[in-house]
Design an enzyme around this catalytic site. Structure first.
Site, short mmCIF file in Angstrom:
data_model
loop_
_atom_site.label_atom_id
_atom_site.label_comp_id
_atom_site.label_asym_id
_atom_site.label_seq_id
_atom_site.Cartn_x
_atom_site.Cartn_y
_atom_site.Cartn_z
N GLN A 1 70.78 44.23 31.65
CA GLN A 1 69.96 43.56 32.67
C GLN A 1 68.89 42.73 32.10
O GLN A 1 68.37 41.83 32.88
CB GLN A 1 69.39 44.73 33.47
CG GLN A 1 70.58 45.35 34.36
CD GLN A 1 70.20 46.51 35.38
OE1 GLN A 1 69.73 47.40 35.14
NE2 GLN A 1 69.78 46.14 36.56
N HIS B 1 73.61 52.85 29.93
CA HIS B 1 73.20 52.36 31.19
C HIS B 1 74.27 51.65 31.95
O HIS B 1 73.98 50.26 31.75
CB HIS B 1 71.76 51.71 31.21
CG HIS B 1 70.80 51.57 32.28
ND1 HIS B 1 69.67 51.97 32.44
CD2 HIS B 1 71.34 50.84 33.48
CE1 HIS B 1 69.14 51.70 33.78
NE2 HIS B 1 70.21 51.22 34.54
N ASN C 1 72.10 56.96 32.50
CA ASN C 1 71.44 56.57 33.51
C ASN C 1 72.37 56.53 34.84
O ASN C 1 73.35 56.29 34.83
CB ASN C 1 70.96 54.86 33.54
CG ASN C 1 70.34 54.88 34.74
OD1 ASN C 1 69.06 55.20 34.91
ND2 ASN C 1 70.87 53.74 35.42
N GLU C 2 71.86 57.45 35.62
CA GLU C 2 72.42 57.66 36.91
C GLU C 2 73.97 57.69 36.86
O GLU C 2 74.83 56.97 37.38
CB GLU C 2 72.08 56.42 37.76
CG GLU C 2 70.83 56.08 38.14
CD GLU C 2 70.33 55.22 39.32
OE1 GLU C 2 71.51 54.11 39.28
OE2 GLU C 2 69.51 55.11 39.83
C1 BGC Z 1 69.64 51.36 38.29
C2 BGC Z 1 68.96 50.00 37.76
C3 BGC Z 1 69.09 49.13 38.98
C4 BGC Z 1 68.03 49.55 39.86
C5 BGC Z 1 67.95 48.52 40.99
C6 BGC Z 1 69.03 51.88 39.53
O1 BGC Z 1 69.76 52.42 40.26
O2 BGC Z 1 69.20 52.17 37.13
O3 BGC Z 1 69.99 49.71 36.67
O4 BGC Z 1 68.58 47.85 38.45
O5 BGC Z 1 68.41 50.76 40.41
O6 BGC Z 1 69.11 48.35 41.85
#
Ligand code: BGC
Length: 451
Positions: free
Chosen positions: A47, A132, A176-177
């Site tokens: 990103q 990520h 991540n998530e």
């Molecule tokens: C993510 C990011 C994303 C942000 C805003 C999160 O869910 O980890 O990568 O940019 O939210 O949407």
């Protein structure tokens, strides 16, 4: 007599000033955070860095130069430091390190070595995410996260990272998530590989959990160096996404039932599995997951980490909608600071069982003209402070994000940064600075935003 009278008056005034002072300090709330609290911002490689070729760039979601952090990282960290931060969350792009299967790219290694050196120079403790959302293109050949071969590949990548960067990193996030990644890439079809198959989504979740369990053990085996001299060589967790989910209509039992299932699958399944070592999921209409006990998965978190953004109301058919009566961002996400407190309470159910710390790994909003972000920061950090006072051991807060960046499938529309892509610092950044620098919500901020 006159003298005695004036003496009495002085004593009276002195005593009443004491009483008043006392009344004032009783009223005044302690708005300090615990000593050593980590204040940072969060980003992800794809990103912000620019110039990355991976499964996203190949499939129509090319970030191009992104925020050109690849060239500007040293100045970015200087700015983060000037904002009073002492930590920084980032990710390492798999495709930079292993662009072809089993080929380790020295240029990629050198780049991240420079990053860690610069972070150290600026006094920012790194918190590093391994996955990520993005993958090298070669993983597509065997089906990426759908195929269990990915577990071994991810383990190899993690081993390489632990051996190469163990000296630089103490705080690791394997994923991540994972819940959002599985959902968006395999159920809703928004992200590569754009699948829309709920059954496959469950298999992907299973593969991610196994990969996490392997990575957890690998990091502990190969990262034995204490990078910042605080006595801890390596702490491993992952960044769960917590969404506050509530039934759309309180009187509809079917809305309640759907909310219950979504909470289980979306918010709790990963934390449950990483606590118990068992991954069981029953979802009506799908083949259940009932994995045998996995010793490596059990207690595979050294801290409970999560990202929080908003609350959704859940309808019986599975749809989620924002609270139309609440304050919404330009992305139609409700601004709901109490939700951060509720999420900490959920995290604390897991943390307190094993005395684990909690890290807030992302909180933020898209706010193109920066008119809501300042208040948002104060009200959310206050909600976190309330939970800390009630006993949750929250040790750090990472604001998403340091700069505006490539917002995934939404491209460059949304604006999550404390500064713009051309590095103009936004007014809200100074509010975050005031909090991180003083390690407190100052009286001035409380007066302005919490009354
Ligand atoms: C993510 C990011 C994303 C942000 C805003 C999160 O869910 O980890 O990568 O940019 O939210 O949407």
């Amino acid at each position: 007599m006159k003298r005695e009278k004036s003496m009495l008056l002085i004593v009276f005034l002195f005593l009443s000033s004491l009483i008043n002072q006392n009344a004032y300090s009783k009223e005044k709330e302690d708005l300090n955070f615990p000593k050593g609290f980590l204040w940072g911002t969060a980003t992800s490689a794809y990103q912000v860095e620019g110039g990355i070729k991976n499964d996203w760039s190949k499939n129509g979601l090319d970030a191009g130069k992104a925020a050109n952090h690849f060239e500007e990282f040293d100045n970015d960290f200087k700015i983060a430091k000037s904002l009073g931060n002492n930590a920084y969350r980032m990710s390492i792009e798999w495709a930079r390190i292993e662009p072809e299967k089993d080929q380790w790219n020295q240029e990629g290694v050198d780049f991240y070595k420079k990053i860690f050196k610069s972070l150290k120079k600026h006094g920012l403790k790194p918190m590093v995410t391994i996955h990520h959302f993005t993958n090298p293109i070669w993983t597509e050949k065997f089906g990426g996260w759908e195929n269990k071969e990915i577990i071994e590949r991810f383990a190899k990548f993690t081993t390489f990272l632990a051996k190469t960067f163990g000296d630089d990193i103490d705080l690791w996030l394997t994923f991540n998530e994972p819940n959002v990644y599985a959902l968006k890439s395999f159920a809703t079809g928004d992200w590569p590989p754009f699948k829309k198959d709920r059954q496959i989504t469950l298999y992907v979740m299973n593969n991610i959990l196994k990969a996490h369990a392997e990575a957890y053990r690998i990091l502990h085996e190969f990262d034995k160096t204490d990078a910042d001299g605080d006595g801890i060589a390596c702490e491993v967790g992952f960044a769960q996404h917590i969404a506050v989910l509530e039934p759309f209509w309180v009187l509809n039992p079917l809305d309640h039932l759907m909310t219950y299932f979504q909470n289980k699958v979306f918010n709790e399944a990963f934390w449950d599995a990483c606590t118990t070592g068992k991954f069981d999921l029953f979802i009506p209409g799908l083949k259940s997951i009932n994995e045998p006990f996995n010793e490596k998965l059990k207690n595979s978190m050294d801290f409970v980490g999560f990202n929080y953004y908003t609350r959704w109301f859940i309808k019986a058919n599975g749809d989620n909608v924002p609270n139309e009566k609440g304050e919404l961002t330009d992305m139609k996400w409700e601004i709901y600071p109490i939700g951060l407190g509720k999420s900490i309470q959920l995290a604390n159910n897991y943390a307190k069982k094993r005395n684990l710390p909690i890290y807030i790994t992302e909180v933020g909003l898209s706010d193109p003209n920066d008119s809501k972000r300042g208040k948002y920061i104060v009200t959310h950090t206050k909600s976190m402070l309330d939970e800390i006072k009630k006993g949750s051991n929250v040790k750090g807060f990472m604001f998403w994000s340091l700069m505006d960046n490539f917002e995934l499938a939404d491209g460059y529309g949304p604006k999550f940064g404390l500064m713009t892509i051309d590095r103009k610092i936004k007014p809200s950044a100074y509010i975050y600075k005031e909090i991180s620098e003083t390690n407190s919500i100052t009286e001035k901020l409380a007066e302005k935003y919490l009354k």
